[in-house]
Design an enzyme around this catalytic site. Structure first.
Site, PDB file in Angstrom:
ATOM      1  CE  LYS A  33      -4.563  -2.614  29.122  1.00 31.87           C
ATOM      2  NZ  LYS A  33      -3.658  -1.455  29.143  1.00 31.87           N
ATOM      3  CE1 TYR A 236     -19.134  -5.387  -1.639  1.00 28.78           C
ATOM      4  CE2 TYR A 236     -18.082  -6.138   0.381  1.00 28.78           C
ATOM      5  CZ  TYR A 236     -19.235  -5.842  -0.334  1.00 28.78           C
ATOM      6  OH  TYR A 236     -20.464  -6.006   0.243  1.00 28.78           O
TER       7      TYR A 236
END
Length: 338
Positions: A33, A236
């Site tokens: 899956k 950042y």
């Protein structure tokens, strides 16, 4: 030329399947899956289809089952997430086997001659009937899900509870509950194991008794290498400042590719076997590393997963589980099968 590559070792994949089957003395239901846990189902499924120990595939939903059939997969496919109204035509047309875990899952299947598996909730608190017995001639399999295989006492209670439920199903062909971690219980009444993570060589438990070999390796290129002075801030929010003059590299791999942001200032990658600290905040497309003491140059490869660390190791540093990192692997990463 690709900036990042996920390499899949098909021989290692086959070795792990055979090792899991040999340990459990049972054939395998291969769980593929979520695009084979992010690895790439179009690559993985074709390899698994050719391994005799794999008797079933398992996916989450009908759409994933259709994808497997369109890839040419012939073996039975279990739909673990049940069946909803409107999906019954595809179930029949593509020979998919629904797992029924709620009365509503049975309604779309009325009058449809397809095999079904019935799921029981023995302690997971997710999908599954609690005690209701499904008296239906189409039932060919019964399953449950171990919620915490590392907890032996609770798992054994689930195994015993499921055994009592099975007394009401005399002629089912398939009984499965053992996951990658759950195979350690060697449940005698089960017919198959249902595994996903372990087939890639990722060990679900620290003391895992099954011999596995690493299937996946992940690398990315350096797109910048430059010297920066002591005190210079990185990335950042300036969460990292250099404590010395340093050689700083930028890897073309960020959180959009699957590098968890939680690895900022705590994760490691490798260059020619040398561990490199991730410094500063991981950004969308790039991650900065301290290359001091190396001869690294632009265009060189950096190992994210490989001989020196697994997805499980990376997940521990990130404070998550390997499933999450793998399922977040970007489609822009090139997949390469050995």
């Amino acid at each position: 030329m690709s900036r990042s590559i996920l390499t899949i070792d098909s021989k290692a994949l086959e070795f792990n399947i055979k090792s899991l089957s040999k340990f459990s003395k049972k054939p395998v239901i291969a769980v593929v899956k979520s695009d084979a846990y992010g690895v790439g189902v179009k690559h993985i499924a074709k390899i698994l289809e050719g391994i005799k120990e794999v008797e079933f595939f398992a996916v989450a939903c009908v759409e994933e089952g259709l994808e497997l059939r369109e890839l040419g997969i012939k073996k039975p496919i279990l739909i673990l997430g049940g069946v909803l109204k409107g999906e019954e035509k595809a179930i029949k047309e593509y020979s998919l086997t629904p797992v029924v875990s709620h009365p509503e899952h049975l309604k779309p299947l009325e009058g449809l001659n397809v095999p079904i598996h019935v799921k029981y909730d023995t302690g997971m608190g997710r999908l599954g009937f609690l005690e209701e017995i499904i008296d239906d001639p189409r039932v060919e399999g019964v399953l449950t899900h171990l919620s915490s295989p590392a907890e032996e006492e609770f798992s054994k209670k689930q195994i015993e509870k499921f055994k009592n439920i099975l007394k009401h199903y005399k002629n089912v062909k398939y009984v499965h509950l053992e996951s990658s971690a759950g195979v350690i219980y060697k449940v005698p009444y089960a017919t198959h194991i249902r595994v996903g993570l372990a087939i890639y060589g990722e060990k679900p438990l620290s003391n895992y008794p099954v011999q596995l070999t690493q299937v996946l390796s992940l690398k990315a290129r350096l797109i910048s290498v430059k010297r920066l002075p002591k005190g210079y801030s990185i990335s950042y929010s300036r969460t990292y400042k250099l404590e010395r003059d340093a050689l700083v590299g930028v890897i073309a791999f960020g959180y959009a590719d699957g590098m968890m942001k939680s690895l900022s200032n705590r994760g490691k990658v490798y260059y020619k076997g040398k561990a490199l600290d991730i410094i500063g905040n991981v950004t969308m497309d790039m991650t900065m590393v301290d290359l001091t003491g190396t001869d690294a140059k632009v265009g060189d490869w950096v190992e994210i997963v490989g001989p020196h660390q697994s997805f499980t190791d990376l997940a521990k540093m990130a404070g998550t589980i390997p499933y999450e990192i793998m399922c977040n692997l970007s489609r822009r990463i090139k997949r390469e099968v050995l």
